[in-house]
Design a protein around this motif. Structure first.
Motif, short mmCIF file in Angstrom:
data_model
loop_
_atom_site.label_atom_id
_atom_site.label_comp_id
_atom_site.label_asym_id
_atom_site.label_seq_id
_atom_site.Cartn_x
_atom_site.Cartn_y
_atom_site.Cartn_z
N PHE A 230 0.83 -1.20 0.00
CA PHE A 230 0.00 0.00 0.00
C PHE A 230 0.87 1.25 0.00
N SER A 231 0.56 2.18 -0.90
CA SER A 231 1.21 3.49 -0.93
C SER A 231 0.12 4.54 -0.84
N LEU A 232 0.12 5.35 0.24
CA LEU A 232 -0.93 6.34 0.41
C LEU A 232 -0.95 7.37 -0.71
N PRO A 233 0.21 7.96 -1.12
CA PRO A 233 0.17 8.91 -2.24
C PRO A 233 -0.41 8.28 -3.51
N ARG A 234 -0.01 7.03 -3.80
CA ARG A 234 -0.54 6.38 -5.00
C ARG A 234 -2.04 6.12 -4.86
N HIS A 235 -2.45 5.69 -3.67
CA HIS A 235 -3.87 5.41 -3.44
C HIS A 235 -4.70 6.68 -3.64
N MET A 236 -4.23 7.82 -3.11
CA MET A 236 -4.97 9.06 -3.24
C MET A 236 -5.03 9.52 -4.69
N ALA A 237 -3.93 9.34 -5.42
CA ALA A 237 -3.92 9.74 -6.83
C ALA A 237 -4.84 8.87 -7.67
N GLU A 238 -5.01 7.62 -7.29
CA GLU A 238 -5.86 6.70 -8.05
C GLU A 238 -7.32 6.75 -7.62
#
Length: 338
Positions: A230-238
Motif C-alpha cells: 500500500f502506498s498512500l500517495p498512490r492510493h490518493m492519486a488513483e
C-alpha cells in the motif's frame, strides 16, 4: 515587591513577551514592569526583570535583549498560524461552532499584533461546514482504534430532502480502520468493510454513534490493496473522488495546457507520449468510476482512448446529456408555438 508570586515571575515575564513582543515591537524593561503591574498586579524592579529573562534564556527560550526585549522563537510564526487558521476555516468537516473554537485556540498562539491582523476573520460570511456535531468524537475514537488495531462500529449517514442527516441503513457498519486522510476539504477513513477484502472510504462527517469494539481489526495482509504493497500517495492519486473499487490503466488524449490539472489531480505518476500539434497521449492509473466523473468535468479537453469500457461509459453519459438538451430545446420550441 512580588512577595508570594516570586516563583511565578519568570513565567509571567514570558507571557508578557509572548503577548506583546516581536521583532517590530521590542519591550524595554520599564515597559515589561508596567505590563506586569497592569495585567497581573505584580510589582518588581529592573534587576528582577533582567535576572528572570536570563533565567528564561538559560532554560532555552530564545529571547533577544539588544535594542529591547522580544521573544524570537515561537511555536508558530504568523504565516504558519495564518495557514492553520485558513485550513480550519475552509475545512468542511468541522461544524461552524467547532471551527470557531479551534480558530480561537490557534489565535492564542500569536501575540496581540497577530490578533489585529486576523481580526477580520470573525466578520467572514458563514462558510460551508458540516452539520454533524460528532466529528471530533469520531476522530478521537478512530485515532484510538487505529493505534490499538481494533474494529469500529458506527452509523453511516446520508442527506435527505429535509437537508438533515439520516442513517443510510438501519444496520450499523463494522469496519477495520487503517488510515485517516484529508481530500478536497473532507476527512476520510480508509478502512475495510468487515465482510469483504477490499479497501473502502468513509466521510468522517457522515459518521455518528461510533464505538470501538473489543475485536481485533483484520490484518492488512488480508486486504488486497495492502497485501500487494500500500502506498498512500498512490492510493490518493488513483482515488481522486474517494470512490471504492479497483484501479485501471487509463489512456487518454489531451493537450499540454492540461498539465496543471493532470498534476493537481494525479500527481506526477503518469506517462506522456507527445504527438503533433501540442497533442499528447497520457497513461495513468485511476479508479474507473472516478475517472468517468473527471473526464466529464474536463470533457472539452480530454478524450478517453482506453479502456474501452470507460470510453463507452463516457460516450453514453454524453449522449444522455445531449438527449436531455435536445428534449428541452424541443419543449421550448413547442411552448413558443403555443
Amino acid at each position: 515587591m512580588y512577595g508570594a508570586n516570586k516563583k511565578m515571575l519568570n513565567l509571567l515575564i514570558l507571557k508578557v513577551l509572548q503577548e506583546h513582543s516581536d521583532a517590530d515591537h521590542r519591550l524595554t524593561q520599564g515597559e515589561i514592569i508596567r505590563l506586569l503591574q497592569l495585567q497581573y498586579g505584580i510589582t518588581c524592579d529592573r534587576r528582577s526583570v533582567r535576572s528572570n529573562i536570563q533565567s528564561l534564556q538559560d532554560m532555552g527560550y530564545d529571547i533577544a535583549t539588544r535594542g529591547g526585549c522580544w521573544l524570537v522563537e515561537r511555536d508558530f510564526d504568523d504565516a504558519e498560524l495564518r495557514m492553520l487558521i485558513d485550513s480550519v476555516l475552509f475545512s468542511r468537516t468541522l461544524s461552524t461552532a467547532q471551527a470557531r473554537r479551534l480558530v480561537e485556540k490557534l489565535r492564542s498562539f500569536g501575540n496581540r499584533y497577530f490578533h489585529a491582523k486576523v481580526a477580520h476573520i470573525s466578520n467572514l460570511p458563514e462558510l460551508s461546514h458540516a452539520d454533524n456535531k460528532q466529528v471530533m468524537i469520531a476522530l478521537d475514537v478512530l485515532n484510538d482504534a487505529i493505534e490499538e488495531k481494533r474494529k469500529v462500529r458506527f452509523t453511516y449517514n446520508t442527506y435527505g430532502t429535509d437537508f438533515k442527516l439520516h442513517p443510510k441503513r438501519s444496520k450499523p457498519y463494522i469496519v477495520n480502520p487503517y488510515q485517516l486522510v484529508a481530500n478536497n476539504g473532507w476527512y476520510y477513513l480508509i478502512g475495510n468493510y468487515d465482510k469483504y477484502d477490499d479497501v473502502s472510504h468513509y466521510r468522517i462527517d457522515r459518521i455518528t454513534a461510533i464505538e470501538m469494539l473489543p475485536d481485533a481489526a483484520k490484518p492488512k495482509s488480508a486486504v488486497r490493496e495492502f497485501a500487494r504493497g500500500f502506498s498512500l500517495p498512490r492510493h490518493m492519486a488513483e482515488h481522486i473522488y474517494m470512490f471504492g473499487g479497483e484501479s485501471v490503466t487509463v489512456k487518454l488524449r489531451t493537450n499540454s495546457s492540461m498539465m496543471d490539472a493532470l498534476v493537481d489531480w494525479f500527481g506526477k505518476d503518469f506517462r506522456i507520449m507527445q504527438e503533433e500539434n501540442d497533442q499528447m497521449i497520457v497513461t495513468l492509473s485511476c479508479n474507473e468510476a472516478a475517472m468517468q466523473y473527471w473526464t466529464l468535468q474536463y470533457g472539452l479537453y480530454v478524450e478517453i482512448l482506453e479502456p474501452q469500457s470507460l470510453r463507452t461509459t463516457v460516450r453514453e453519459a454524453v449522449r444522455k446529456m445531449a438527449g436531455r438538451e435536445a428534449v428541452q430545446q424541443m419543449s421550448s420550441v413547442y411552448e413558443e408555438d403555443v
